[in-house]
Enzyme design. Structure first.
Site, PDB file in Angstrom:
ATOM      1  N   GLU A  71       0.820  -1.198   0.000  1.00 30.97           N
ATOM      2  CA  GLU A  71       0.000   0.000   0.000  1.00 30.97           C
ATOM      3  C   GLU A  71       0.864   1.263   0.000  1.00 30.97           C
ATOM      4  O   GLU A  71       0.555   2.246  -0.676  1.00 30.97           O
ATOM      5  CB  GLU A  71      -0.937   0.005   1.210  1.00 30.97           C
ATOM      6  CG  GLU A  71      -2.004  -1.067   1.201  1.00 30.97           C
ATOM      7  CD  GLU A  71      -1.483  -2.438   1.623  1.00 30.97           C
ATOM      8  OE1 GLU A  71      -0.301  -2.530   2.038  1.00 30.97           O
ATOM      9  OE2 GLU A  71      -2.239  -3.411   1.526  1.00 30.97           O
ATOM     10  N   PRO A 278      10.441 -16.825  -2.737  1.00 31.83           N
ATOM     11  CA  PRO A 278       9.373 -16.887  -1.728  1.00 31.83           C
ATOM     12  C   PRO A 278       8.949 -15.489  -1.276  1.00 31.83           C
ATOM     13  O   PRO A 278       9.764 -14.557  -1.235  1.00 31.83           O
ATOM     14  CB  PRO A 278      10.022 -17.660  -0.576  1.00 31.83           C
ATOM     15  CG  PRO A 278      11.185 -18.375  -1.174  1.00 31.83           C
ATOM     16  CD  PRO A 278      11.660 -17.506  -2.291  1.00 31.83           C
ATOM     17  N   GLU A 321      14.571  -7.513  -4.248  1.00 28.97           N
ATOM     18  CA  GLU A 321      15.254  -7.766  -5.517  1.00 28.97           C
ATOM     19  C   GLU A 321      14.315  -8.289  -6.602  1.00 28.97           C
ATOM     20  O   GLU A 321      14.773  -8.654  -7.693  1.00 28.97           O
ATOM     21  CB  GLU A 321      16.390  -8.769  -5.312  1.00 28.97           C
ATOM     22  CG  GLU A 321      17.526  -8.228  -4.459  1.00 28.97           C
ATOM     23  CD  GLU A 321      18.768  -9.103  -4.538  1.00 28.97           C
ATOM     24  OE1 GLU A 321      19.819  -8.581  -4.960  1.00 28.97           O
ATOM     25  OE2 GLU A 321      18.681 -10.303  -4.193  1.00 28.97           O
ATOM     26  N   ASN A 345       0.047  -8.573  -6.214  1.00 29.53           N
ATOM     27  CA  ASN A 345       0.001  -7.501  -7.205  1.00 29.53           C
ATOM     28  C   ASN A 345       0.521  -7.964  -8.580  1.00 29.53           C
ATOM     29  O   ASN A 345       1.720  -8.153  -8.755  1.00 29.53           O
ATOM     30  CB  ASN A 345       0.849  -6.348  -6.668  1.00 29.53           C
ATOM     31  CG  ASN A 345       0.926  -5.172  -7.599  1.00 29.53           C
ATOM     32  OD1 ASN A 345       0.412  -5.203  -8.704  1.00 29.53           O
ATOM     33  ND2 ASN A 345       1.580  -4.122  -7.147  1.00 29.53           N
ATOM     34  N   PRO A 346      -0.370  -8.114  -9.595  1.00 35.62           N
ATOM     35  CA  PRO A 346       0.087  -8.551 -10.917  1.00 35.62           C
ATOM     36  C   PRO A 346       0.692  -7.421 -11.744  1.00 35.62           C
ATOM     37  O   PRO A 346       1.285  -7.667 -12.791  1.00 35.62           O
ATOM     38  CB  PRO A 346      -1.192  -9.074 -11.578  1.00 35.62           C
ATOM     39  CG  PRO A 346      -2.270  -8.242 -10.975  1.00 35.62           C
ATOM     40  CD  PRO A 346      -1.844  -7.967  -9.551  1.00 35.62           C
TER      41      PRO A 346
END
Length: 436
Positions: A71, A278, A321, A345-346
Site C-alpha cells: 500500500e 518466496p 530484488e 500484485n500482478p
C-alpha cells in the site's frame, strides 16, 4: 448523511474509544517490542505514541496513511505527480511496518518524509495531529482507523479513502453495524475505489453516492520496481543462454506445486532454470529443503551463490530484488494464488514487460484478473500439471507469449489516465493555502 454535516457518533464508536484507552498500554508494549526488535532507535519507536521525530514542514502538508509495504509503495508515483502539480505541497507517509519504512526511504519522492502512525487512541492521535496539522489526509485501501479518521475530521482536515478495497467478510461485518459504518464513512469527503464492486459495497454500507468515485488500482500505475543492473548482469551471465521462468511471492504450501511443475518441464526442457522467490525470505531454509526433497539442484541467493550451468532452481530468498528477477525473465508465475491467500500484485511483473500465470485463489484481484484473462495478458491454472502446460506453451510458442506480453503492456498504459484524474480530484480538496 448529506452535505458536509457528519453523522452522529454511535454507541459502538464510544465503546471502541473506551476500549482502545483500556488496551492501549498492552498494544503499545506489543508494537514497541516489534520495532525495537527490528533495531529502530527509541525516537522512532515513540512515533507510535504520536511523538514526531521530524519537524513539520512549512508548506501545505498532504498526509498519506497506508498499512504496509504494498500500500505504501503504491502511492509513491501519485505523490510524485501531485508534487509536480502543487509546487508548495509537502508529503507525509505513515505506515506501520519497519519493512515499509525501509523500502519507502529508498524510493522517497521529493519533499516527502515517513513516520510510523499513532496508535488509534485519543492521546496518540491528538499528539500526532497537533504536531503535523495535515491539510489533507489520504487513507489507502482499507485503513479505517475510527479515532484517527474522526479526530482528523474534527481538526478540519479533509479526508479521502483512496484505492478503496474491502473484503466480502469485512463488508458483511460493517453491514451488521449500519449506523457505525455510516458514521465512519461519513468522515470522508471522497472515496475512490479500485473497482465498481467496492463502489457498490461502500454505497450499501451507507456512504453517500455523490462522494464515491470508481477508479483503477493505484498499483497499476506505480513506478516499476528497481532493477540492480550489476546483479542482473551477473545472474544472467551465470545462467547463460538457458531458458528461465520465475515463481514469485510463493507461500507455504505452494512451492511443492511449483517444483512438481518444474520437474515435469525438465522432461522436455532439461536446461530450464526456475528462479524461486518466496514471499517471505525468512522461509529460505524451508524452501531449500523442499527443493532438495524434490531431487533438484539448488543455489541460494542469500548465501551469495550464483546459478551455475547445472543449477535447476535458483532460490532467491532475499528482500527487495524482485524487480531484478522480473528483468531477468518475462515468464512469471505469481504466488499467493494456489491457496486461498488472495493473490499478489500482478501489475509489478507486467510493468517489467511480463505476462502472468496465476492460481485461482486471487480474490483480492478478482476483477483485475478477469479483465487480464479476457485480454490474454494472464493465464489461470489450478494444478501442477496445468502450470507446467502453461509454462511450456509460452516457452515453445513465442508468438503466443509475445501477444500475452503485449496485452499486459497495453493494459498498464491505459491506467495512466486514471492516475491523472485521481491527482486532479485530490488536489481539488487541498486548501489553496496552509490551514492556520
Amino acid at each position: 448523511m448529506s452535505g458536509n454535516t457528519p453523522a452522529r457518533p454511535t454507541l459502538l464508536y464510544s465503546l471502541y474509544c473506551g476500549a482502545s484507552a483500556l488496551i492501549s498500554p498492552f498494544a503499545w508494549r506489543k508494537v514497541a517490542a516489534k520495532l525495537r526488535d527490528y533495531g529502530l532507535p527509541e525516537e522512532r519507536v515513540r512515533e507510535r505514541l504520536g511523538h514526531a521525530s521530524l519537524p513539520r514542514p512549512s508548506g501545505r502538508l498532504i498526509w498519506f496513511h497506508a498499512a504496509s509495504v504494498g500500500e505504501s509503495l503504491s502511492v509513491l508515483t501519485l505523490i510524485r505527480r501531485m508534487g509536480e502539480q502543487a509546487a508548495d505541497a509537502e508529503f507525509l507517509i505513515t505506515s506501520g511496518t519497519p519493512t515499509s519504512a525501509e523500502l519507502i526511504a529508498k524510493r522517497m519522492p521529493p519533499r516527502c518524509r515517513h513516520q510510523f502512525p499513532p496508535l488509534d487512541t485519543a492521546a496518540a492521535v491528538d499528539r500526532f495531529l497537533t504536531h503535523w496539522h495535515p491539510d489533507l489526509g489520504v487513507f489507502v485501501e482499507s485503513e479505517l482507523w475510527p479515532q484517527m479518521l474522526v479526530r482528523a475530521r474534527q481538526a478540519g482536515c479533509p479526508l479521502v479513502l483512496l484505492n478503496a478495497r474491502l473484503s466480502d467478510k469485512s463488508v458483511e461485518g460493517w453491514k451488521k453495524r449500519p449506523d457505525t459504518a455510516r458514521f465512519i464513512l461519513d468522515q470522508f469527503d471522497l472515496l475512490v475505489t479500485q473497482n465498481r464492486k467496492t463502489a457498490a459495497n461502500l454505497q450499501a454500507m451507507g456512504a453517500a453516492p455523490d462522494r464515491i468515485r470508481p477508479g483503477s488500482n493505484l498499483k497499476a500505475v506505480s513506478a516499476p520496481l528497481p532493477v540492480d543492473q550489476e546483479t542482473l548482469t551477473k545472474v544472467r551471465g551465470s545462467i547463460g543462454d538457458r531458458p528461465v521462468w520465475i515463481a514469485s511471492s510463493t507461500h507455504e504450501g505452494e512451492e511443492e506445486t511449483v517444483l512438481e511443475a518444474h520437474q515435469a518441464l525438465l522432461q522436455q526442457h532439461p536446461d530450464l532454470c526456475l528462479l524461486l522467490a518466496p514471499r517471505h525470505p525468512e522461509r529460505g531454509d524451508a524452501a531449500e529443503a523442499l527443493v532438495t526433497a524434490a531431487g533438484l539442484s539448488c543455489a541460494r541467493r542469500s548465501r551469495g551463490m550464483l546459478p551455475g550451468q547445472a543449477t535447476q532452481v535458483y532460490l532467491a530468498d532475499t528482500l527487495g530484488e524482485v524487480g531484478t528477477w522480473y528483468a531477468l525473465s518475462p515468464l512469471v508465475f505469481l504466488g499467493g494464488s494456489l491457496r486461498e491467500i488472495g493473490g499478489h500484485n500482478p501489475f509489478e511483473p507486467m510493468q517489467a514487460g511480463a505476462a502472468v500465470i496465476t492460481g485461482t485463489g486471487h480474490y483480492n484481484f478478482a476483477e483485475t484478473y478477469a479483465e487480464l484473462s479476457a485480454l490474454g495478458a494472464a493465464a489461470e491454472i489450478g494444478s501442477a500439471g496445468e502450470l507446467a502446460d502453461q509454462v511450456a506453451e509460452w516457452l515453445e510458442k513465442p508468438d503466443i507469449f509475445q501477444a500475452a506480453r503485449d496485452a499486459a503492456g497495453q493494459f498498464i498504459s491505459r491506467q495512466s489516465d486514471q492516475l491523472d484524474q485521481t491527482v486532479d480530484a485530490l488536489l481539488a480538496l487541498l486548501p489553496p493555502q496552509r490551514r492556520p
